[in-house]
Design a protein around this motif. Structure first.
Motif, PDB file in Angstrom:
ATOM      1  N   ALA A  76      55.326  73.634   7.097  1.00 17.44           N
ATOM      2  CA  ALA A  76      55.050  73.407   8.520  1.00 17.44           C
ATOM      3  C   ALA A  76      53.746  74.081   8.943  1.00 17.44           C
ATOM      4  CB  ALA A  76      56.210  73.927   9.356  1.00 17.44           C
ATOM      5  N   LEU A  77      53.519  75.315   8.438  1.00 17.72           N
ATOM      6  CA  LEU A  77      52.283  76.026   8.798  1.00 17.72           C
ATOM      7  C   LEU A  77      51.057  75.327   8.236  1.00 17.72           C
ATOM      8  CD1 LEU A  77      53.439  79.735   8.379  1.00 17.72           C
ATOM      9  CD2 LEU A  77      53.074  78.478  10.499  1.00 17.72           C
ATOM     10  N   GLU A  78      51.169  74.833   6.986  1.00 15.56           N
ATOM     11  CA  GLU A  78      50.033  74.098   6.402  1.00 15.56           C
ATOM     12  C   GLU A  78      49.746  72.829   7.188  1.00 15.56           C
ATOM     13  OE1 GLU A  78      51.069  73.504   2.355  1.00 15.56           O
ATOM     14  OE2 GLU A  78      50.354  75.479   1.699  1.00 15.56           O
ATOM     15  N   GLU A  79      50.863  72.168   7.603  1.00 14.34           N
ATOM     16  CA  GLU A  79      50.663  70.949   8.406  1.00 14.34           C
ATOM     17  C   GLU A  79      50.004  71.280   9.751  1.00 14.34           C
ATOM     18  OE1 GLU A  79      53.321  67.282  10.293  1.00 14.34           O
ATOM     19  OE2 GLU A  79      54.264  68.786   8.976  1.00 14.34           O
ATOM     20  N   MET A  80      50.426  72.385  10.365  1.00 12.31           N
ATOM     21  CA  MET A  80      49.814  72.802  11.635  1.00 12.31           C
ATOM     22  C   MET A  80      48.339  73.179  11.439  1.00 12.31           C
ATOM     23  SD  MET A  80      52.902  75.097  13.250  1.00 12.31           S
ATOM     24  CE  MET A  80      51.898  75.657  14.612  1.00 12.31           C
ATOM     25  N   HIS A  81      48.062  73.885  10.337  1.00  6.12           N
ATOM     26  CA  HIS A  81      46.671  74.264  10.073  1.00  6.12           C
ATOM     27  C   HIS A  81      45.783  73.036   9.891  1.00  6.12           C
ATOM     28  CE1 HIS A  81      43.323  75.876   7.494  1.00  6.12           C
ATOM     29  NE2 HIS A  81      43.343  76.768   8.504  1.00  6.12           N
ATOM     30  N   GLY A  82      46.344  72.041   9.151  1.00  6.45           N
ATOM     31  CA  GLY A  82      45.585  70.793   8.953  1.00  6.45           C
ATOM     32  C   GLY A  82      45.348  70.060  10.272  1.00  6.45           C
ATOM     33  N   ASN A  83      46.347  70.048  11.143  1.00  7.95           N
ATOM     34  CA  ASN A  83      46.203  69.371  12.424  1.00  7.95           C
ATOM     35  C   ASN A  83      45.204  70.097  13.329  1.00  7.95           C
ATOM     36  OD1 ASN A  83      47.932  67.149  12.078  1.00  7.95           O
ATOM     37  ND2 ASN A  83      49.748  68.456  12.415  1.00  7.95           N
ATOM     38  N   VAL A  84      45.152  71.465  13.217  1.00  9.68           N
ATOM     39  CA  VAL A  84      44.154  72.213  13.998  1.00  9.68           C
ATOM     40  C   VAL A  84      42.740  71.809  13.580  1.00  9.68           C
ATOM     41  CG1 VAL A  84      43.174  74.500  14.396  1.00  9.68           C
ATOM     42  CG2 VAL A  84      45.650  74.156  14.521  1.00  9.68           C
ATOM     43  N   LEU A  85      42.543  71.762  12.244  1.00 13.39           N
ATOM     44  CA  LEU A  85      41.217  71.368  11.738  1.00 13.39           C
ATOM     45  C   LEU A  85      40.897  69.930  12.139  1.00 13.39           C
ATOM     46  CD1 LEU A  85      41.331  72.925   8.141  1.00 13.39           C
ATOM     47  CD2 LEU A  85      40.121  73.774  10.155  1.00 13.39           C
ATOM     48  N   LYS A  86      41.907  69.051  12.066  1.00 16.44           N
ATOM     49  CA  LYS A  86      41.689  67.648  12.417  1.00 16.44           C
ATOM     50  C   LYS A  86      41.372  67.494  13.901  1.00 16.44           C
ATOM     51  CE  LYS A  86      43.930  63.143  12.009  1.00 16.44           C
ATOM     52  NZ  LYS A  86      45.159  62.440  11.563  1.00 16.44           N
ATOM     53  N   ALA A  87      42.087  68.257  14.755  1.00 12.71           N
ATOM     54  CA  ALA A  87      41.822  68.182  16.199  1.00 12.71           C
ATOM     55  C   ALA A  87      40.427  68.713  16.531  1.00 12.71           C
ATOM     56  CB  ALA A  87      42.884  68.984  16.948  1.00 12.71           C
ATOM     57  N   GLU A  88      40.086  69.841  15.880  1.00  7.96           N
ATOM     58  CA  GLU A  88      38.743  70.417  16.146  1.00  7.96           C
ATOM     59  C   GLU A  88      37.637  69.486  15.662  1.00  7.96           C
ATOM     60  OE1 GLU A  88      36.869  74.860  15.968  1.00  7.96           O
ATOM     61  OE2 GLU A  88      37.874  74.145  14.132  1.00  7.96           O
ATOM     62  N   SER A  89      37.870  68.807  14.519  1.00  9.06           N
ATOM     63  CA  SER A  89      36.875  67.869  13.997  1.00  9.06           C
ATOM     64  C   SER A  89      36.710  66.673  14.926  1.00  9.06           C
ATOM     65  CB  SER A  89      37.300  67.399  12.604  1.00  9.06           C
ATOM     66  OG  SER A  89      36.415  66.416  12.116  1.00  9.06           O
ATOM     67  N   GLY A  90      37.839  66.153  15.441  1.00  5.63           N
ATOM     68  CA  GLY A  90      37.770  65.019  16.376  1.00  5.63           C
ATOM     69  C   GLY A  90      37.065  65.419  17.664  1.00  5.63           C
ATOM     70  N   GLN A  91      37.360  66.694  18.132  1.00  9.67           N
ATOM     71  CA  GLN A  91      36.718  67.163  19.365  1.00  9.67           C
ATOM     72  C   GLN A  91      35.206  67.256  19.183  1.00  9.67           C
ATOM     73  OE1 GLN A  91      36.035  71.008  19.582  1.00  9.67           O
ATOM     74  NE2 GLN A  91      36.134  71.347  21.807  1.00  9.67           N
TER      75      GLN A  91
END
Length: 490
Positions: free
Chosen positions: A53-68
């Motif tokens: 779950a933490l790895e998935e959250m970390h990946g989503n943080v990077l993905k959200a920041e990249s999209g932003q």
């Protein structure tokens, strides 16, 4: 032998209880091991799910920041799709309770802090995106370049690495614990196998001992059977000798009866015949000679009666008839008819109670009741009001009678108010030729009651007498109504 059987039984009980105890202990240990493994499995699953779950959250943080950043730098709304997908996944992950749990309190606090930082990061990204969507891209870029976002991500990355490191340490500890539990299980299994093997060996030896004891018992039973068979054979020989002796005695008794009925009676008949001839010439004899003649004829007559009575006594067993149903009332009425003359002469009152039908020899029942009734009348005739009564009552089988196949016992009592006798002679009067009074006082050969006793004994019963001088006598005869066996007392 009884000790071996008891010892074997106790051994079986002990081993059975030991086996039950072993099964109970093994069940308890197995249950405890299963519980430990279940708990450890849950801990490992929780740690694994937490890292995932933490790895998935970390990946989503990077993905959200990249999209932003893509949207802010290129002002292309196509980047917002990746951003929105990542933010949606983050919100779902943050709301999932599993990311907030851990078996280690410190780890749980780190996960909670990480969630707070990720939420802050999401809020920051959402704020810049909203500003840019209003057309103020410069301000949104300025916020991103201010450095707060980078510091926030750096802290998220640090917490993530720390949580991951702690999780790996927890996983290593769990693996070590799993190895220990596995080793403990193997040891328990070895102990259970060893004890089970010992129990099986014990059961084998106990079964072998039981087989040996069983064989010993069988041999002992065979020996006992052989001894019993030998005893039976010896007893059979004894009975055979006894039977031969009894047959010989019966033959001698038959021979005696033949002699008594022919050879002994014949001289007496001649004496009485010559006495009769002399009596016809009594006028030619002196008084003394006539007295001798009368005495001789009286002695011969008594001798004849004694021989007849003795012959009758001897034939009770040898000439007895088979048992059949006998109506005692009819037999007793025949006896009264036969004694009618004596009854009229003595003016005796006879009271007879209703009697049952029994299994007996009808002729001997007539002899028995006739002798008892005649005896009661004879010794009551001197009274002013002679009275004889015959009564009956049911009784239990006498203890002295051990013959089987008998039932429904009754006691027949013949009572009189005659002269009676001293109770000390109660047994003597049943012996042959035993008299308590002189021939002049009461006639008789002294064998009538002996005949009664032989008849009662042949019918598997008993006879007794109770009396007091001048207070009458009571003769009791105890007999079974159902008499399926002829007594061996013959």
């Amino acid at each position: 032998m009884a000790f071996l059987s008891t010892h074997s039984t106790r051994s079986w009980i002990f081993i059975s209880m030991l086996l039950l105890a072993l099964v109970a202990i093994n069940t308890y240990i197995s249950q405890a091991t299963i519980s430990k493994l279940t708990a450890l499995h849950s801990e490992i699953a929780l740690a694994t799910n937490t890292v995932t779950a933490l790895e998935e959250m970390h990946g989503n943080v990077l993905k959200a920041e990249s999209g932003q950043r893509g949207y802010l730098l290129n002002q292309n709304e196509a980047y917002l799709k990746h951003y929105n997908d990542a933010v949606t996944n983050l919100q779902a992950s943050l709301s999932h309770s599993q990311t907030q749990h851990s078996i280690v309190p410190a780890q749980a606090r780190l996960i909670s802090s990480l969630k707070t930082l990720i939420q802050t990061k999401v809020d920051e990204l959402s704020a810049t995106v909203r500003i840019a969507q209003k057309g103020d891209f410069a301000r949104a870029v300025a916020i991103v370049n201010a450095g707060d976002g980078r510091e926030n991500y750096a802290e998220i990355h640090r917490l993530f690495e720390e949580i991951k490191s702690n999780t790996n340490a927890i996983a290593a500890a769990q693996v070590t614990k799993l190895a220990l539990i596995t080793k403990e299980s193997a040891r328990n299994l070895s102990v259970f196998f060893a004890t089970s093997l010992l129990l099986l060996i014990g059961l084998f030896f106990l079964a072998k001992l039981n087989i040996k004891n069983q064989r010993t018992r069988e041999l002992e039973m065979e020996a006992q059977n052989d001894r019993l068979q030998l005893a039976v054979d010896e007893r059979t020989k004894e009975l055979s000798l006894f039977s031969d002796e009894l047959s010989r005695s019966n033959r001698e008794l038959e021979d005696f009866a033949f002699v008594a009925s022919h050879d002994l009676q014949e001289p007496l008949r001649k004496i009485m015949a010559f006495g009769d001839r002399l009596e016809t010439q009594a006028q030619n004899l002196s008084d003394k000679q006539r007295d001798y003649l009368y005495r001789m004829r009286g002695a011969a007559s008594r001798m004849s009666r004694l021989i007849s009575d003795l012959l009758e006594f001897s034939r009770i067993s040898t000439r007895g008839k088979s048992f059949q149903t006998v109506a005692l009332n009819e037999v007793l009425q025949d006896c009264v008819d036969d004694l009618n003359v004596l009854i009229e002469e003595t003016d005796v009152v006879i009271d007879i109670a209703p009697l049952p039908s029994i299994s007996a020899d009808p002729t001997q029942m007539h002899q028995l009741l006739f002798n008892l009734l005649a005896n009661a009348i004879k010794f009551s005739q001197t009274r002013s009001s002679p009275m004889v009564s015959i009564s009956i009552k049911p009784v239990a089988q006498p203890a002295s009678i051990e013959v089987e196949g008998l039932s429904n016992w009754v006691c027949i009592a013949v009572s009189d108010n005659g002269i009676g006798f001293d109770q000390e002679y109660a047994q003597k009067i049943f012996a042959p030729f035993q008299r308590l009074h002189s021939r002049q006082a009461f006639k008789g050969s002294g064998i009538g009651l002996a005949i009664c006793r032989r008849i009662v004994e042949r019918h598997n019963g008993e006879i007794a007498a109770i009396s007091e001088i001048d207070k009458g006598a009571v003769f009791t005869v105890t007999l079974p109504i159902n008499n399926y066996l002829i007594s061996i007392k013959q």
